[in-house]
Design a protein around this motif. Structure first.
Motif, PDB file in Angstrom:
ATOM      1  N   HIS A  69      20.944  12.662  80.571  1.00  0.00           N
ATOM      2  CA  HIS A  69      19.878  13.248  81.973  1.00  0.00           C
ATOM      3  C   HIS A  69      18.433  11.597  82.484  1.00  0.00           C
ATOM      4  CE1 HIS A  69      17.407  15.823  84.663  1.00  0.00           C
ATOM      5  NE2 HIS A  69      16.101  14.616  84.144  1.00  0.00           N
ATOM      6  N   PRO A 105      16.140  10.270  84.869  1.00  0.00           N
ATOM      7  CA  PRO A 105      14.662  11.140  85.218  1.00  0.00           C
ATOM      8  C   PRO A 105      14.216  10.753  86.392  1.00  0.00           C
ATOM      9  CG  PRO A 105      14.055   9.669  82.865  1.00  0.00           C
ATOM     10  CD  PRO A 105      15.627   9.490  83.758  1.00  0.00           C
ATOM     11  N   ASN A 164      12.950  17.864  86.197  1.00  0.00           N
ATOM     12  CA  ASN A 164      12.393  17.132  84.786  1.00  0.00           C
ATOM     13  C   ASN A 164      12.750  15.532  85.713  1.00  0.00           C
ATOM     14  OD1 ASN A 164      11.367  15.123  83.337  1.00  0.00           O
ATOM     15  ND2 ASN A 164      13.042  14.996  82.064  1.00  0.00           N
ATOM     16  N   GLY A 202      14.382  14.965  78.535  1.00  0.00           N
ATOM     17  CA  GLY A 202      14.644  16.456  78.962  1.00  0.00           C
ATOM     18  C   GLY A 202      15.898  16.981  78.460  1.00  0.00           C
ATOM     19  N   LYS A 235      10.711  15.261  77.240  1.00  0.00           N
ATOM     20  CA  LYS A 235      10.507  14.679  78.694  1.00  0.00           C
ATOM     21  C   LYS A 235      10.372  13.800  79.383  1.00  0.00           C
ATOM     22  CE  LYS A 235      10.897  19.094  81.296  1.00  0.00           C
ATOM     23  NZ  LYS A 235       9.986  20.807  81.692  1.00  0.00           N
ATOM     24  N   ARG A 236       8.847  13.496  79.288  1.00  0.00           N
ATOM     25  CA  ARG A 236       8.609  12.214  79.911  1.00  0.00           C
ATOM     26  C   ARG A 236       8.903  11.442  79.344  1.00  0.00           C
ATOM     27  NH1 ARG A 236       3.112  12.651  76.864  1.00  0.00           N
ATOM     28  NH2 ARG A 236       4.503  13.575  75.211  1.00  0.00           N
ATOM     29  N   TRP A 248       9.736   9.811  75.593  1.00  0.00           N
ATOM     30  CA  TRP A 248      11.346   9.641  74.934  1.00  0.00           C
ATOM     31  C   TRP A 248      11.505   8.476  74.539  1.00  0.00           C
ATOM     32  CZ3 TRP A 248      15.848   7.181  76.830  1.00  0.00           C
ATOM     33  CH2 TRP A 248      17.250   7.398  76.474  1.00  0.00           C
TER      34      TRP A 248
END
Ligand SMILES: C[S@@+](CC[C@H](N)C(=O)[O-])C[C@H]1O[C@@H](n2cnc3c(N)ncnc32)[C@H](O)[C@@H]1O
Ligand code: SF4
Length: 385
Positions: free
Chosen positions: A14, A16, A28, A271, A289-290, A294
């Motif tokens: 991911h 983000p 996210n 996330g 998620k942040r 992370w």
């Protein structure tokens, strides 16, 4: 198990960040005004890949999906480094599918050749609409022309590409949507993802909708738009293989099939969700998620996992049903029985068959019919009860 269902293992990565936040989107994704330290992210991705591979060793990666956010904001060298890290810690199938989600702006299209050189072999473009007024309404940063130009560059750069459209937009009529779809099919060639606009809580669209300032189609109109989608796509050789995904035969997104078939995948990055079999149990994982939090977790612990639940038999079987019935190919009821320890209630199957919502094929597979798809949630709830 058919050839296409050989032991698959997917890796989802991911990214983000986005240039701006679209008003309908609750993925996210974050907007940062300072430059992103991509080298720091590469190191963290590589560490989390190493830690995850140690938990799930010996797999052969059959698909990789770089999703977002907007992964097409990554430098090609960043993408290459992430793919290298995956190859260092897992065996990678010679025919691995490597998809990157791209926003269709001219700037991003200039990186396509670099992504291809880095190992990406499929792109999924977020076109969303093929007219400028709808794109403006959706808060997109590209015009329809720019998106189609990006599609043309994708066609030259990759053997496989797809694009997403959002329908059931305010004031959209079935006739308008049918014309837009026909143009999309001409441009898309082999794969299209067609999502009905969902009003997600916490987004600007949610507030506008609640205040009566954003009118979405009512149930009957949404159904008419869905029916047009199926008719036009089937007539043009792109039937649905999943409730929102259409492809020519053989052009299905192999990575997404991993999710829908209940197979294993690793989730890497902020996330990201994963499903891993560890010590005979299915683990459902999710990372912080942040993005900055992370990074700090990975730098301190080697991974950003904040949820790691072992699914019990019922949860595993329900998930298998929920995901598998999205697919036109449906599910093998024996696999459901093996997971849950009990067969699906034959009386419920009989009633739903009678209503025309499901069918049982000669080989025993159970699948939702064309008439059943618009009420899929109710069908799943009924079978799982
Ligand atoms: C997470 S986005 C990433 C793609 C890329 N950032 C983009 O926007 O082009 C994946 C897809 O989800 C779909 N999507 C996101 N929010 C949606 C919503 N509220 N309703 C319907 N589809 C949505 C869009 O079609 C989008 O292309
Ligand atoms: S739809 Fe795509 S570009 Fe828009 S905010 Fe969501 S992830 Fe970002």
């Amino acid at each position: 198990m058919t050839g296409s269902e050989r032991e698959a293992f997917g890796v989802y990565v991911h990214w983000p960040f986005c240039l701006s936040k679209c008003p309908y989107c609750d993925f996210n994704s974050h907007v940062r005004h300072a430059a992103i330290d991509e080298d720091r992210f590469v190191r963290a991705f590589a560490r989390e890949i190493e830690t995850t591979a140690a938990r799930a060793p010996g797999r052969e990666v059959t698909s990789i999906f770089l999703g977002g956010g907007t992964p097409s904001l990554m430098q090609p060298a960043t993408v290459g480094a992430v793919l290298d890290a995956i190859g260092q810690h897992w065996r990678v199938a010679s025919d691995v599918e490597v998809t990157l989600e791209a926003n269709p702006t001219s700037v991003e299209a200039t990186r396509f050749a670099g992504y291809r050189a880095a190992g990406v072999n499929r792109v999924s473009l977020g076109v969303q609409a093929l007219n400028d007024s709808s794109l403006k309404e959706l808060g997109r940063l590209h015009s329809a022309r720019e998106a189609l130009d990006a599609v043309a560059i994708a066609r030259k750069s990759f053997d496989r590409y797809s694009f997403d459209l959002i329908y059931a937009r305010p004031d959209q009529t079935p006739a308008m949507w049918a014309d837009e779809l026909k143009l999309a099919i001409e441009e898309a060639a082999e794969h299209l993802s067609l999502y009905q606009l969902t009003i997600e809580e916490g987004t600007p669209f949610f507030g506008l909708h609640a205040a009566g300032k954003l009118k979405t189609p009512d149930e009957a109109m949404a159904r008419a738009l869905y029916d047009v989608t199926q008719e036009v796509c089937s007539a043009h050789g792109l039937p649905a293989y999943e409730i929102s995904n259409h492809a020519r035969q053989g052009a299905e997104c192999r990575h997404n099939l991993v999710y829908w078939r209940g197979q294993e995948y690793a989730g890497i990055g902020p996330g990201a969700h994963g499903r891993l079999d560890v010590g005979g149990a299915r683990h459902a994982t999710a990372t912080e998620k942040r993005p900055e939090a992370w990074l700090m977790r990975v730098e301190a612990n080697g991974h950003g996992v904040v949820i790691d639940d072992v699914l019990n038999r019922d949860e595993r079987a329900d998930e298998f049903l929920l995901m598998g019935l999205r697919l036109k190919e449906g599910i093998d009821p024996e696999r459901y029985a093996a997971l849950s320890g009990r067969a699906i209630d034959p009386r419920r199957i009989a009633v739903l068959r009678e209503e025309g919502a499901i069918a049982v094929d000669a080989d025993g597979r159970l699948r939702v019919t064309q008439a059943g798809f618009p009420v899929l949630d109710a069908v799943v709830a009924d079978l799982a009860a």
